[in-house]
Design a protein around this motif. Structure first.
Motif, short mmCIF file in Angstrom:
data_model
loop_
_atom_site.label_atom_id
_atom_site.label_comp_id
_atom_site.label_asym_id
_atom_site.label_seq_id
_atom_site.Cartn_x
_atom_site.Cartn_y
_atom_site.Cartn_z
N VAL A 87 0.83 -1.21 0.00
CA VAL A 87 0.00 0.00 0.00
C VAL A 87 0.86 1.26 0.00
CG1 VAL A 87 -1.68 1.33 1.34
CG2 VAL A 87 -1.97 -1.14 1.09
N SER A 88 1.94 1.25 0.78
CA SER A 88 2.79 2.45 0.88
C SER A 88 3.62 2.67 -0.38
CB SER A 88 3.71 2.34 2.10
OG SER A 88 4.57 1.22 1.98
N SER A 89 3.94 1.60 -1.11
CA SER A 89 4.85 1.73 -2.25
C SER A 89 4.14 1.98 -3.57
CB SER A 89 5.71 0.47 -2.39
OG SER A 89 4.91 -0.67 -2.67
N PHE A 105 -5.67 3.04 3.09
CA PHE A 105 -5.11 3.66 4.29
C PHE A 105 -5.63 2.96 5.54
CE2 PHE A 105 -5.88 6.82 7.71
CZ PHE A 105 -4.56 7.10 8.05
N PHE A 106 -6.94 2.70 5.57
CA PHE A 106 -7.52 1.97 6.70
C PHE A 106 -7.03 0.52 6.73
CE2 PHE A 106 -11.14 5.10 5.95
CZ PHE A 106 -10.70 5.96 6.95
N LEU A 107 -6.85 -0.08 5.56
CA LEU A 107 -6.35 -1.45 5.51
C LEU A 107 -4.94 -1.53 6.08
CD1 LEU A 107 -6.52 -4.41 4.65
CD2 LEU A 107 -5.81 -3.71 2.34
N SER A 108 -4.10 -0.55 5.80
CA SER A 108 -2.75 -0.52 6.36
C SER A 108 -2.79 -0.43 7.88
CB SER A 108 -1.96 0.66 5.79
OG SER A 108 -1.77 0.53 4.41
N TYR A 146 -7.59 -10.26 1.84
CA TYR A 146 -7.52 -9.08 0.99
C TYR A 146 -6.69 -9.31 -0.27
CZ TYR A 146 -10.03 -5.79 3.91
OH TYR A 146 -11.03 -5.14 4.58
N SER A 147 -5.61 -10.07 -0.16
CA SER A 147 -4.76 -10.29 -1.34
C SER A 147 -5.40 -11.25 -2.34
CB SER A 147 -3.39 -10.80 -0.92
OG SER A 147 -3.49 -12.06 -0.26
#
Length: 315
Positions: free
Chosen positions: A49-51, A61-64, A290-291
């Motif tokens: 998510v960040s990359s 953002f909420f998933l992270s 999720y993946s």
């Protein structure tokens, strides 16, 4: 006036799953495997998510934050289990036990709140798509996470501070692999009415409000989806909620199982297994849910590991 806290306990004993020495290596391997899978899976979600700039949206953002919470929840309990098995020393200090209670309540409650926030995010995305970016602005997203942390921290401190007033005299064996609030209260030789009252009232409030928010959000979502004329449109709307719904059912289903198990059975083993399903299993499975169900995450993973360029596929 005499001080309220007359605690004479310096440490507790975590009995774990079994005292059979032949099963200890198997249990150690099981917990170690689940812990490594949990840490690596959730770290991978955070890294992806960040990359990837395509995933810099409120939903991810909420998933992270959910993945970070899962890491913290597992780290609060499992490493102590591994150390106790490896050293054959089942003791945990009074301070360590109280800290474990507090952190389990914080991160368990935070997961519940984050699931409610994610349900609200899906509600806005499906029911108010044209206003989504205006409503779910970065400031609101950060505020919702911080508010969730504040609420769950207050809840955990209330329970932890009331445990401080209890006295523990002789029986200090906890029939569990971590310091669960209810099991610790059962060991007290002082009046636990206030503690029990708080467990049923405050916990019901902090668990019931997020669950009610999730139910309300999905009631509105379903109502909006059935009005979509296109079959493809309905499928796309359902697919954006599929992963989140799976996580919600897993989290609240196992939590309800823990409650029912403790209510109808006094068997320590059944309670331990039920708690494992609540405090260990969901945190391990969330990244896979999720993946496996989310094509955006799959595309970002392929891009991260250089298999092929990210195509920006939408769920």
């Amino acid at each position: 006036m005499e001080p309220i806290n007359k605690t004479v306990a310096s440490e507790f004993l975590l009995l774990g799953l079994t005292d059979d020495p032949e099963l200890q290596p198997l249990i150690f391997s099981l917990f170690l495997s689940m812990y490594l899978v949990t840490i690596l899976g959730n770290l991978l979600i955070i890294l992806v998510v960040s990359s990837d700039s395509h995933l810099h949206t409120p939903m991810y953002f909420f998933l992270s934050n959910l993945s970070f919470t899962d890491i913290c929840t597992s780290t609060t309990t499992i490493p102590k289990v591994l150390v106790n098995i490896q050293t054959q020393d089942h003791s945990i200090t009074y301070t360590g036990c109280l800290s474990q209670i507090c952190f389990v309540l914080i991160f368990g409650g935070l997961e519940s709140c984050l699931l409610a926030v994610m349900a609200y995010d899906r509600y806005v995305a499906i029911c108010h798509p044209l206003r989504y970016t205006v409503i779910m602005n970065p400031q609101l997203c950060v505020l919702l996470v911080l508010l969730s942390m504040l609420i769950t921290t207050v809840n955990a401190l209330i329970h932890s501070l009331t445990v401080l007033r209890l006295s523990f005299c002789t029986d200090l064996e906890i029939p569990h692999f971590f310091c669960e609030l209810v099991q610790v209260i059962k060991l007290s030789c002082s009046d636990t009415f206030i503690n029990s009252l708080l467990i049923y009232s405050v916990t019901s409030l902090f668990a019931g409000v997020p669950l009610s928010g999730i139910i309300f959000s999905y009631t509105q979502i379903v109502s909006s989806i059935v009005r979509i004329p296109s079959g493809d449109g309905r499928y796309k709307a359902y697919s954006t909620c599929g992963s989140h719904l799976s996580v919600v059912f897993l989290f609240y289903g196992t939590a309800f199982g823990v409650y029912m198990s403790s209510a109808v059975s006094d068997s320590p083993i059944k309670n331990i297994v039920a708690s494992m399903m609540y405090i260990v299993i969901p945190q391990m499975l969330n990244p896979f849910i999720y993946s496996l169900r989310n094509r955006e995450i799959q595309g970002a993973l392929r891009h991260l590991f250089g298999r092929k360029p990210f195509l920006g596929l939408c769920s």
